[in-house]
Scaffold this active site. Structure first.
Site, short mmCIF file in Angstrom:
data_model
loop_
_atom_site.label_atom_id
_atom_site.label_comp_id
_atom_site.label_asym_id
_atom_site.label_seq_id
_atom_site.Cartn_x
_atom_site.Cartn_y
_atom_site.Cartn_z
N CYS A 39 -43.43 -102.03 -98.39
CA CYS A 39 -42.98 -103.40 -98.68
C CYS A 39 -43.19 -103.75 -100.15
O CYS A 39 -42.45 -104.56 -100.71
CB CYS A 39 -43.67 -104.40 -97.77
SG CYS A 39 -45.46 -104.26 -97.81
N GLU A 51 -46.12 -111.10 -93.08
CA GLU A 51 -46.09 -110.19 -94.23
C GLU A 51 -44.77 -109.45 -94.13
O GLU A 51 -44.61 -108.54 -93.31
CB GLU A 51 -47.30 -109.25 -94.13
CG GLU A 51 -47.71 -108.68 -95.48
CD GLU A 51 -46.94 -107.41 -95.82
OE1 GLU A 51 -45.87 -107.55 -96.45
OE2 GLU A 51 -47.41 -106.33 -95.47
P1 NAD Z 1 -36.73 -103.05 -87.49
O1 NAD Z 1 -36.63 -104.47 -87.96
O2 NAD Z 1 -35.95 -102.63 -86.30
O3 NAD Z 1 -38.24 -102.68 -87.20
C1 NAD Z 1 -39.32 -102.94 -88.08
C2 NAD Z 1 -40.58 -103.20 -87.24
O4 NAD Z 1 -40.46 -104.46 -86.61
C3 NAD Z 1 -40.77 -102.19 -86.11
O5 NAD Z 1 -42.13 -101.87 -86.03
C4 NAD Z 1 -40.33 -102.92 -84.84
O6 NAD Z 1 -41.06 -102.50 -83.69
C5 NAD Z 1 -40.68 -104.35 -85.20
N1 NAD Z 1 -39.81 -105.31 -84.52
C6 NAD Z 1 -38.46 -105.33 -84.52
N2 NAD Z 1 -38.01 -106.37 -83.79
C7 NAD Z 1 -39.11 -107.02 -83.31
C8 NAD Z 1 -39.31 -108.18 -82.50
N3 NAD Z 1 -38.27 -108.92 -82.04
N4 NAD Z 1 -40.57 -108.55 -82.21
C9 NAD Z 1 -41.64 -107.85 -82.68
N5 NAD Z 1 -41.51 -106.76 -83.46
C10 NAD Z 1 -40.26 -106.35 -83.78
O7 NAD Z 1 -36.24 -102.17 -88.72
P2 NAD Z 1 -36.55 -100.70 -89.19
O8 NAD Z 1 -35.24 -100.05 -89.59
O9 NAD Z 1 -37.46 -99.94 -88.29
O10 NAD Z 1 -37.35 -101.04 -90.49
C11 NAD Z 1 -36.67 -101.47 -91.64
C12 NAD Z 1 -36.84 -102.91 -91.93
O11 NAD Z 1 -38.12 -103.33 -91.55
C13 NAD Z 1 -36.73 -103.10 -93.43
O12 NAD Z 1 -35.76 -104.08 -93.65
C14 NAD Z 1 -38.09 -103.56 -93.87
O13 NAD Z 1 -38.04 -104.73 -94.61
C15 NAD Z 1 -38.81 -103.89 -92.62
N6 NAD Z 1 -40.17 -103.37 -92.63
C16 NAD Z 1 -41.06 -104.02 -93.38
C17 NAD Z 1 -42.35 -103.57 -93.42
C18 NAD Z 1 -43.38 -104.26 -94.25
O14 NAD Z 1 -44.41 -103.67 -94.51
N7 NAD Z 1 -43.17 -105.48 -94.67
C19 NAD Z 1 -42.70 -102.44 -92.69
C20 NAD Z 1 -41.75 -101.77 -91.93
C21 NAD Z 1 -40.48 -102.27 -91.88
#
Ligand code: NAD
Length: 483
Positions: free
Chosen positions: A286, A252
């Site tokens: 999202c 997702e």
């Molecule tokens: P981020 O990618 O650093 O983190 C987002 C989430 O992903 C965090 O909870 C982090 O712990 C997890 N994550 C990151 N790398 C991971 C890995 N290698 N393995 C497992 N989990 C991992 O970015 P951010 O600045 O915190 O969030 C922004 C980005 O994240 C945006 O681009 C957005 O699209 C995405 N996001 C999407 C949703 C959603 O509901 N689809 C929710 C939160 C963030």
């Protein structure tokens, strides 16, 4: 003032406060103050969690469906009882206003109940046989096995609740790794399941270095299912890891939802719904509406009214006051991302008509922002902003609007507002997205599937699909005894 809990992991039925890799700070994004520390898991501790989930799988999947339902339903009742405190902790950890945090928590209990009930409803099916010699053909949905669940910080109760309840209702044991930004909220949810009677090892909870944890858990032989919510880039990486072991994967991911606004839409209600929904959770959603495509005849009026409403939004520290419409962004990285996006504007890339700046002082605050006339190839219109920023562009005919809406690889949610039945039928059929909502913005309910297409991922959560995603299909076919 709500006390911040002692954050612990849950490994093999034991609450663990010592991380094998030490600990990390949890920060209130509205004040930038450290509110607590959480243990950082080591590979040895992950192996213990994997062994526990593997050992618990036959126990939990062998538990009668009615008993699984009862435990999940009790957990939902406990979540409702504890909602007020949990919502306050959620606000401390990630900043959303109390009303939104409370609604999310109570809504998560509804989700858990629905998914728990699926355990009673999903009995498989009997298929008519083709010959006299065959007695029965039974198609069953059986639990896949230990499931690894990865959730982000923007809905720290709703997203873990959907994954946990779907997996547990189906009979899978699991390891949850919530966002490191919001560990206590996830812990309080897991406590509801444990207090409701989950057997030891069927749920495990860990935090630490996301990349290390996900790689270790996904590649482990015991793991049979992976479910991730987060960014498209991370989702592709985790999907590749899962594919190497032929493990089932639900993703997702991000979205960049279009909103087509026709000339026949009820103007006042539409603009109020658009401005209200855009800045919910500071746009860190999202399915947040982000690309507003407005019929040229009402374009100027729409931009002016949207901008006016965005300037009325009360931004502030929701952990100190309930009189706040929009809290801070979840962490400093999100503010930097918004500043970067503002730097890409100007000329054909769009004009700031409201907001556009960081709010000075402690806390990761950014103004509700409205951008007029960004070109179709601007960064704002092509990359998910994931923040309090709306882009508004005019269109001349409805086919053009659909073509702009469908021009990206994302396909999570799409919305339209129209007073025309014909137009609503056309838009419902032609907008390319996993979820299309017409004349409203509600795409998430316990009973309906939530999921995307293209770069927004695949597989659905909630609805019957949210249960079936943790099962695999098995055929049992029985013939008369051999002559
Ligand atoms: P981020 O990618 O650093 O983190 C987002 C989430 O992903 C965090 O909870 C982090 O712990 C997890 N994550 C990151 N790398 C991971 C890995 N290698 N393995 C497992 N989990 C991992 O970015 P951010 O600045 O915190 O969030 C922004 C980005 O994240 C945006 O681009 C957005 O699209 C995405 N996001 C999407 C949703 C959603 O509901 N689809 C929710 C939160 C963030």
């Amino acid at each position: 003032m709500t006390a911040y809990p002692n954050v612990k992991m849950l490994i093999g039925g034991e609450w663990v406060s010592e991380g094998g890799e030490g600990s990390f700070a949890v920060i209130n994004p509205a004040t930038e103050a450290e509110i607590g520390r959480a243990p950082k898991v080591s590979k040895d501790q992950l192996d213990a969690a994997l062994a526990a989930a593997d050992a618990a799988f036959p126990v939990w999947s062998g538990t009668p469906a009615i008993e699984r339902f009862r435990i999940i339903s009790r957990a939902a009742a406990l979540l409702r009882e504890r909602a007020e405190t949990i919502a306050r902790v959620m606000t401390l950890e990630m900043g959303k206003p109390h009303g939104q945090a409370l609604a999310e928590t109570v809504g998560a209990a509804d989700l858990m109940e629905f998914l728990g009930e699926e355990a009673k409803r999903q009995g498989g099916r009997l298929v008519p046989v083709r010959s006299h010699n065959l007695l029965e053909q039974r198609v069953m949905q059986v639990p896949i096995g230990p499931a690894m669940l990865f959730t982000p910080w923007n809905f720290p109760i709703n997203l873990p609740a959907k994954k946990l309840a779907g997996a547990l209702a189906a009979g899978c044991s699991c390891i949850l790794k919530p966002a490191e930004t919001t560990p206590a909220t996830a812990q309080m949810l897991v406590e509801c399941f444990i207090d409701a009677g989950m057997p030891s090892g069927a749920i495990n909870l860990v935090y630490g270095d996301p990349a290390m944890i996900s790689e270790h858990l996904i590649t482990a032989p015991a793991t049979r299912k992976v479910s991730f919510t987060g960014s498209t880039a991370v989702g592709k990486h985790l999907g590749a890891l899962a594919a190497q072991g032929l493990k089932r994967f639900t993703a997702e991911l991000g979205g960049h939802a279009p909103v087509v606004i026709g000339e026949s839409a009820d103007f006042d209600r539409t603009v109020a719904a658009c401005a209200g929904t855009k800045f919910r959770n500071a746009g860190q959603v999202c399915v947040s509406p982000t690309r507003f495509l407005v019929a040229r005849g009402i374009y100027d009026k729409f931009v002016a009214e949207f901008a006016r409403r965005s300037q009325e939004i009360k931004v502030g520290d929701a952990s100190a006051s309930d009189d706040v419409d929009m809290g801070p962004l979840a962490h400093a990285g999100r503010v930097a991302a918004m500043q970067d996006l503002m730097g890409s504007l100007g000329g054909e890339h769009g004009e700031i008509v409201a907001g556009g700046s960081v709010i000075e002082g402690p806390g990761h605050f950014f103004q509700p922002t409205v951008i007029a006339n960004p070109s179709a190839d601007s960064r704002l219109m092509t990359q998910e902003p994931f923040g309090p920023v709306a882009g508004i562009v005019p269109y001349d005919d409805i086919e053009d609007a659909v073509s702009i809406a469908n021009s990206l690889r994302y396909g999570l949610a799409a919305y339209a507002f129209t007073g025309s039945l014909d137009e609503s039928h056309y838009l419902g059929n032609s907008l390319r997205a996993g979820m299309v909502a017409i004349n409203h913005f509600a795409v998430g309910s316990p009973e309906t599937p939530f999921g995307g297409t293209g770069d927004s991922g695949f597989g659905s959560e909630s609805g019957s699909e949210g249960y079936l995603g943790y099962t695999e299909t098995k055929l049992v076919t029985v013939a008369k005894s051999a002559p």
